[in-house]
Each structure stands twice: as structure tokens, then as C-alpha cells.
Design an enzyme around this catalytic site. Structure first.
Site, PDB file in Angstrom:
ATOM      1  N   LYS A   1       1.210   0.803  15.429  1.00 58.10           N
ATOM      2  CA  LYS A   1       2.488   0.676  14.707  1.00 58.10           C
ATOM      3  C   LYS A   1       3.303   1.963  14.817  1.00 58.10           C
ATOM      4  O   LYS A   1       4.498   1.921  15.082  1.00 58.10           O
ATOM      5  CB  LYS A   1       2.191   0.341  13.239  1.00 58.10           C
ATOM      6  CG  LYS A   1       3.427   0.118  12.382  1.00 58.10           C
ATOM      7  CD  LYS A   1       3.143  -0.809  11.211  1.00 58.10           C
ATOM      8  CE  LYS A   1       2.367  -0.143  10.096  1.00 58.10           C
ATOM      9  NZ  LYS A   1       3.214   0.665   9.201  1.00 58.10           N
ATOM     10  N   SER A   2       2.666   3.095  14.603  1.00 56.97           N
ATOM     11  CA  SER A   2       3.406   4.361  14.625  1.00 56.97           C
ATOM     12  C   SER A   2       4.012   4.625  16.005  1.00 56.97           C
ATOM     13  O   SER A   2       5.171   5.039  16.130  1.00 56.97           O
ATOM     14  CB  SER A   2       2.468   5.525  14.274  1.00 56.97           C
ATOM     15  OG  SER A   2       2.009   5.394  12.954  1.00 56.97           O
TER      16      SER A   2
ATOM     17  N   GLY B   1       8.347   1.761   5.514  1.00 56.46           N
ATOM     18  CA  GLY B   1       8.605   3.141   5.126  1.00 56.46           C
ATOM     19  C   GLY B   1       8.825   4.028   6.343  1.00 56.46           C
ATOM     20  O   GLY B   1       9.668   4.930   6.332  1.00 56.46           O
TER      21      GLY B   1
ATOM     22  N   ARG C   1       9.864   3.093  -3.010  1.00 59.94           N
ATOM     23  CA  ARG C   1       9.115   4.200  -2.398  1.00 59.94           C
ATOM     24  C   ARG C   1       9.916   5.506  -2.403  1.00 59.94           C
ATOM     25  O   ARG C   1      11.129   5.501  -2.245  1.00 59.94           O
ATOM     26  CB  ARG C   1       8.656   3.789  -0.984  1.00 59.94           C
ATOM     27  CG  ARG C   1       7.672   2.619  -1.139  1.00 59.94           C
ATOM     28  CD  ARG C   1       6.987   2.262   0.111  1.00 59.94           C
ATOM     29  NE  ARG C   1       6.144   3.319   0.604  1.00 59.94           N
ATOM     30  CZ  ARG C   1       5.603   3.308   1.811  1.00 59.94           C
ATOM     31  NH1 ARG C   1       5.828   2.291   2.623  1.00 59.94           N
ATOM     32  NH2 ARG C   1       4.837   4.290   2.207  1.00 59.94           N
TER      33      ARG C   1
ATOM     34  N   ASP D   1      -4.276   5.541   6.172  1.00 62.84           N
ATOM     35  CA  ASP D   1      -4.025   4.101   6.077  1.00 62.84           C
ATOM     36  C   ASP D   1      -5.315   3.282   6.030  1.00 62.84           C
ATOM     37  O   ASP D   1      -5.271   2.064   5.867  1.00 62.84           O
ATOM     38  CB  ASP D   1      -3.182   3.643   7.276  1.00 62.84           C
ATOM     39  CG  ASP D   1      -1.767   4.202   7.208  1.00 62.84           C
ATOM     40  OD1 ASP D   1      -1.292   4.512   6.095  1.00 62.84           O
ATOM     41  OD2 ASP D   1      -1.133   4.336   8.267  1.00 62.84           O
TER      42      ASP D   1
ATOM     43  N   LYS E   1       2.000   4.244  -1.326  1.00 61.29           N
ATOM     44  CA  LYS E   1       2.070   3.478  -0.067  1.00 61.29           C
ATOM     45  C   LYS E   1       2.725   2.123  -0.369  1.00 61.29           C
ATOM     46  O   LYS E   1       3.420   1.986  -1.358  1.00 61.29           O
ATOM     47  CB  LYS E   1       0.661   3.325   0.515  1.00 61.29           C
ATOM     48  CG  LYS E   1       0.090   4.647   1.014  1.00 61.29           C
ATOM     49  CD  LYS E   1       0.861   5.167   2.208  1.00 61.29           C
ATOM     50  CE  LYS E   1       0.376   6.531   2.661  1.00 61.29           C
ATOM     51  NZ  LYS E   1       1.259   7.111   3.679  1.00 61.29           N
TER      52      LYS E   1
ATOM     53  N   ARG F   1      -2.329   1.966  -3.745  1.00 58.85           N
ATOM     54  CA  ARG F   1      -3.578   1.493  -3.108  1.00 58.85           C
ATOM     55  C   ARG F   1      -4.830   1.917  -3.881  1.00 58.85           C
ATOM     56  O   ARG F   1      -5.884   1.309  -3.688  1.00 58.85           O
ATOM     57  CB  ARG F   1      -3.647   1.967  -1.651  1.00 58.85           C
ATOM     58  CG  ARG F   1      -2.684   1.200  -0.797  1.00 58.85           C
ATOM     59  CD  ARG F   1      -2.800   1.515   0.688  1.00 58.85           C
ATOM     60  NE  ARG F   1      -1.936   0.609   1.424  1.00 58.85           N
ATOM     61  CZ  ARG F   1      -1.448   0.845   2.636  1.00 58.85           C
ATOM     62  NH1 ARG F   1      -1.744   1.967   3.263  1.00 58.85           N
ATOM     63  NH2 ARG F   1      -0.679  -0.049   3.230  1.00 58.85           N
TER      64      ARG F   1
ATOM     65  N   ARG G   1      -2.519  -4.113   4.160  1.00 56.19           N
ATOM     66  CA  ARG G   1      -3.859  -3.543   4.393  1.00 56.19           C
ATOM     67  C   ARG G   1      -4.842  -3.938   3.288  1.00 56.19           C
ATOM     68  O   ARG G   1      -6.044  -4.034   3.522  1.00 56.19           O
ATOM     69  CB  ARG G   1      -3.771  -2.023   4.531  1.00 56.19           C
ATOM     70  CG  ARG G   1      -2.851  -1.599   5.679  1.00 56.19           C
ATOM     71  CD  ARG G   1      -3.149  -0.224   6.205  1.00 56.19           C
ATOM     72  NE  ARG G   1      -2.055   0.222   7.064  1.00 56.19           N
ATOM     73  CZ  ARG G   1      -1.894  -0.137   8.342  1.00 56.19           C
ATOM     74  NH1 ARG G   1      -2.765  -0.934   8.916  1.00 56.19           N
ATOM     75  NH2 ARG G   1      -0.859   0.311   9.045  1.00 56.19           N
TER      76      ARG G   1
HETATM   77  C1  S3P Z   1       3.075   6.979   9.484  1.00 58.45           C
HETATM   78  C2  S3P Z   1       2.633   7.990   8.680  1.00 58.45           C
HETATM   79  C3  S3P Z   1       1.817   7.785   7.479  1.00 58.45           C
HETATM   80  C4  S3P Z   1       1.240   6.390   7.420  1.00 58.45           C
HETATM   81  C5  S3P Z   1       2.221   5.326   7.816  1.00 58.45           C
HETATM   82  C6  S3P Z   1       2.744   5.572   9.208  1.00 58.45           C
HETATM   83  C7  S3P Z   1       3.887   7.305  10.673  1.00 58.45           C
HETATM   84  O1  S3P Z   1       2.606   8.008   6.345  1.00 58.45           O
HETATM   85  O2  S3P Z   1       0.730   6.123   6.124  1.00 58.45           O
HETATM   86  O3  S3P Z   1       1.611   4.050   7.762  1.00 58.45           O
HETATM   87  O4  S3P Z   1       4.043   6.444  11.559  1.00 58.45           O
HETATM   88  O5  S3P Z   1       4.369   8.448  10.749  1.00 58.45           O
HETATM   89  P1  S3P Z   1       2.799   9.489   5.731  1.00 58.45           P
HETATM   90  O6  S3P Z   1       3.189  10.352   6.839  1.00 58.45           O
HETATM   91  O7  S3P Z   1       3.863   9.351   4.711  1.00 58.45           O
HETATM   92  O8  S3P Z   1       1.466   9.835   5.155  1.00 58.45           O
END
Ligand code: S3P
Length: 443
Positions: A29-30, A102, A130, A323, A350, A354, A395
Site C-alpha cells: 500500500k505504501s 490517512g 484523525r 500496522d 490509526k 487499535r 486490519r
Molecule cells: C504509512 C505510514 C504509517 C502506517 C500507514 C502507512 C506510510 O503511518 O501506519 O499505514 O505509507 O507512510 P505513520 O507514519 O503515521 O506511523
């Protein structure tokens, strides 16, 4: 609760099976979010394969289409992005809707702060609660003009036409989203933009910037970019998401007789907390065929059932597994003895809280689980039958589905539609691997 009341989904998972075979979970996803963002701003055409066609990533993709970027696909994970260059985005006709995501909102806030036009960004009920101050505070230090609700939550209104200047920012929390937001704003800022992190967080932005020919300076816990450069299109092969693989790793670790191989999983060192923690708990986990794909390390992961023991989770692993905790809590419920997590207050902000939502769900299934301000204490025990509310958190829904593998009776999970935000096809893939799971409309 998820927003989409017309599509309430309930999961019913039955106990007693093992997981086996070879499967490939969907793309990271990232990395998928970042492929659209950098591909859109690059010069040239970026071909992406393995793109995650989840709702969160589609929200990012649609946002860039709305800003005039021609994007073909996604079709079978293939996306073609016709980059418009650093200054080629156009004002969208309306507010950008980012759903549950987010990552989309926080990363985009940095990019939008540097554009020549105004943008408004909103999302679903969860995203609308958020915290955004973590990005708006440092962006304002750079000269951005951005408004939130009084509580510091979305919608976000970003005013265009500002000249940003670089800052040297020590992040108060370990957040890859905040770091990435500031680096993206820094691409447009005057001078250097540097971000120091209190603990290592995922570095996909830094790696992809480098892959697109943008110089990134990294030393210790500090990363800097100099504004005014350009991005050159480069192909991106998105590995399978270790966060999605986690459900199967935990499922196989807890279900007697399991032996599963998860193919082509991204094992970036900033993401492997789940592997480290499961190994500390005694899980039988092997990395096979380790290789590098387009600047990201990848492996096939073999997991066999074993006897797990409760542990005190090292705090340095928290950002590396941020995550994965909902699933790790299920592993802890199946372990012998006590598992203690501390230093994880980020879990409370989150897609749901969670810590509380998992504690409530585990207690509903007969496990002794106690939420603490920054973590949880779980006594391993016997998972019973019951009904748990996922609170629209993808999740949490998938973690409790896996819990059924070790439960004494069926588990019903409500409010599961958001599983599609990160893991489209979860039910079919879980069934293929051996979990007795069905999704139904919740009436
Ligand atoms: C992510 C960073 C994480 C993660 C999110 C995806 C990203 O959040 O929890 O699901 O893609 O940069 P944080 O950086 O706020 O911890």
C-alpha cells in the site's frame, strides 16, 4: 463504523483449519501510493506493476486524475502514469475525497502546500477524526497556509501560491507519513528540508525519490532534500505488502499443521518488525529466495505452525511493525504466557483506536487482555466463539478472521467493508489458503 452504510459487510469465520500452499498477497500500500505521486510529478511515463488496487490507493490515483494527470489502469496491477513534471498539476474542479486513507491525506498535504492553486481534502468518518496537526504544524513552519477543523482534523484546506522555505525538523513522533509529507513539500522549498526521526520509520519515499533520480541525503536518523530538482520516470515493481502477508503469517503460526509460503513479499528493513517479533515469540519463519526488486528487498516467506510464547515486545520494533499489531495481538492470545506491549500510543490514532478495539474484541472471545495508555497486556489463553466489532478497521477485521483458526467456535466480525481499502480479495485468498471464511451483507 465505516461510512458506507449501504454496504455493511459481516465476516463469519469457522474454526479448525490449517493454512497451506503458496500465495501472493496484493501489492504494498505504501509503495503504491508513492508510485502514483512521484509518477505524476515525474518527467516521462512511469509504468507500475503489482499496484495495489485497494480503495486507499484508488483514492490517491483519482486525486491525481482530478489534477489533470493522465493515468491508464489499474488493470491487473498495471498502471501507466503520464507524468506532468513538478509544476504540471492543475487545480481540481472540486474537493479531493480521500476515503479512509490517512497516507493519501498526509502525503498530499505536503505536495499541495507547494502548488499554485487552492485545494480542499476530506475523507470518511474515520479519516475525519484523525490528527493532522502533526503535518500542518511543520508545514506552517515552511510557510504553508493550511487550515483544519478546530480540533486539528480534516477537512484540510490548503491555500496555493505560497513560497515554501526549507526547515530542519525534529519529528516529535516516529511517523513515515509526516516525514514523507515534509520531504515532498521540501522538493519545492527554497534550500534544504531536513527531517530527523526519533526511531527509524519506513523509507519508501526516500528510496523511490532516489530511484527517480532525485538526490536524497541520509545520515543517521536524518534525511534531507534540496528543493528545485526534478524527477525522471522509472519503472516500479511493487512487491507484495508485508502488512497483508502478516495475517497469513500469524494464521499459519497459530494453526496446527499449517505450512504456507507467501511469495514476493517486501522485506524492507523498516517494515520487518513483524518477522522479528514473531521469531522472538518462537514462530517457525524462513526467508527464502531473498532478492532486490527496483530498490526494495523482497523474499518468499515460509511459515509453519509452532508453539508460541508470550514476550515483552522490544520498543525499538514498534515503528517497524506499526500496522501489524492487531494480528500480533491475536498471536499473543494464542501464546503461552504474557505478552506486553509498551511505547505504542500511535496505535490509538490509526483507522480505529487499535489498542482499545483489539482489547475489547479479545475480551469478547474470552481472552484476558488489558489496554494500557501506550500498549496492551495479553495473557495467552483459549480463544472462544463470539462476535467482535472491527469498528470499520480493515486490519482488525482480518486479524479476527485469522483468530478463528485457533478458536473453539465460530467468530463473527462486523463492519468489515473497509477490508477493501488495503486487501481486495482477502476472503477468496484466505479461503484458498484454508480458512473457512465467508463475507455476507449485514442486514
Ligand atoms: C504509512 C505510514 C504509517 C502506517 C500507514 C502507512 C506510510 O503511518 O501506519 O499505514 O505509507 O507512510 P505513520 O507514519 O503515521 O506511523
Amino acid at each position: 463504523m465505516s461510512d458506507s452504510s449501504e454496504k455493511q459487510i459481516i465476516f463469519r469465520a469457522a474454526p479448525g483449519d490449517a493454512l497451506s500452499g503458496r500465495i501472493r498477497v496484493p501489492g504494498d500500500k505504501s509503495i503504491s501510493h508513492r508510485s502514483i505521486m512521484l509518477g505524476a510529478l515525474a518527467e516521462g511515463v512511469t509504468e507500475v506493476s503489482g499496484f495495489l488496487e485497494g480503495e486507499d490507493n484508488l483514492a490517491t490515483l483519482e486525486a491525481f486524475r482530478a489534477m489533470g494527470v493522465r493515468i491508464e489502469g489499474p488493470a491487473d496491477g498495471q498502471v501507466t502514469i503520464h507524468g506532468v513534471g513538478m509544476h504540471g498539476l492543475r487545480a481540481p474542479a472540486k474537493s479531493l475525497y480521500l476515503g479512509n486513507s490517512g497516507t493519501s491525506m498526509r502525503l498530499l498535504s505536503g505536495l499541495m502546500a507547494a502548488q499554485g492553486f487552492d485545494v480542499e481534502m476530506g475523507g470518511d468518518a474515520s479519516l475525519s477524526t484523525r490528527p493532522m496537526k502533526r503535518v500542518t504544524d511543520p508545514l506552517r513552519l515552511m510557510g504553508a497556509v493550511v487550515e483544519t477543523s478546530e480540533k486539528g482534523t480534516p477537512p484540510l484546506k490548503v491555500k496555493g501560491g505560497q513560497r515554501l522555505k526549507g526547515i530542519d525538523y525534529p519529528m516529535p513522533m516516529a511517523s513515515a507519513q509526516v516525514k514523507s509529507c515534509l520531504l515532498l513539500a521540501g522538493l519545492y522549498a527554497e534550500g534544504h528540508t531536513c527531517v530527523s526521526e526519533p526511531a527509524p520509520t519506513r523509507d519508501h519515499t526516500e528510496r523511490m525519490l532516489t530511484g527517480f533520480g532525485y538526490p536524497v541525503e541520509r545520515s543517521g536518523g536524518k534525511v534531507c532534500v534540496q528543493g528545485g530538482g526534478k524527477l525522471s520516470a522509472a519503472p516500479i515493481d511493487v512487491p507484495a505488502d508485508i502488512s497483508s502477508a502478516t495475517f497469513f503469517m500469524v494464521g499459519a503460526a497459530i494453526a496446527a499443521g499449517s505450512d504456507i509460503v507467501l511469495e514476493h513479499v517486501g522485506i524492507n528493513p523498516t517494515r520487518i518488525g513483524v518477522i522479528n517479533i514473531l521469531r522472538l515469540m518462537g514462530a517457525g519463519l524462513e526467508l527464502l529466495n531473498e532478492r532486490a526488486v527496483g530498490g526494495e528487498p523482497v523474499a518468499d516467506i515460509r511459515v509453519r505452525a509452532g508453539k508460541l510464547k508470550g514476550i515483552r515486545i522490544p520498543e525499538d520494533q514498534v515503528p517497524l511493525a506499526i500496522d501489524e499489531f492487531p494480528a500480533l495481538f491475536v498471536a499473543a492470545a494464542c501464546a503461552e504466557g504474557e505478552t506486553v506491549l509498551t511505547g505504542a500510543e500511535e496505535l490509538r490514532v490509526k483507522e480505529s483506536d487499535r489498542i482499545q478495539v483489539m482489547a475489547d474484541g479479545l475480551v469478547a472471545l474470552g481472552i484476558d487482555a488489558r489496554a494500557t495508555p501506550d500498549g496492551i497486556v495479553i495473557q495467552g489463553g483459549t480463544l472462544g466463539s463470539g462476535r467482535v466489532d472491527s469498528h470499520g478497521d480493515h486490519r482488525i477485521a482480518m486479524s479476527f478472521a485469522m483468530a478463528a483458526l485457533r478458536a473453539t467456535g465460530p467468530i463473527t466480525i462486523t463492519d468489515c467493508a473497509n477490508v477493501d481499502t488495503s486487501f481486495p480479495g482477502f476472503v477468496d485468498l484466505a479461503r484458498k489458503a484454508g480458512l473457512d471464511l465467508v463475507a455476507e451483507a449485514d442486514r
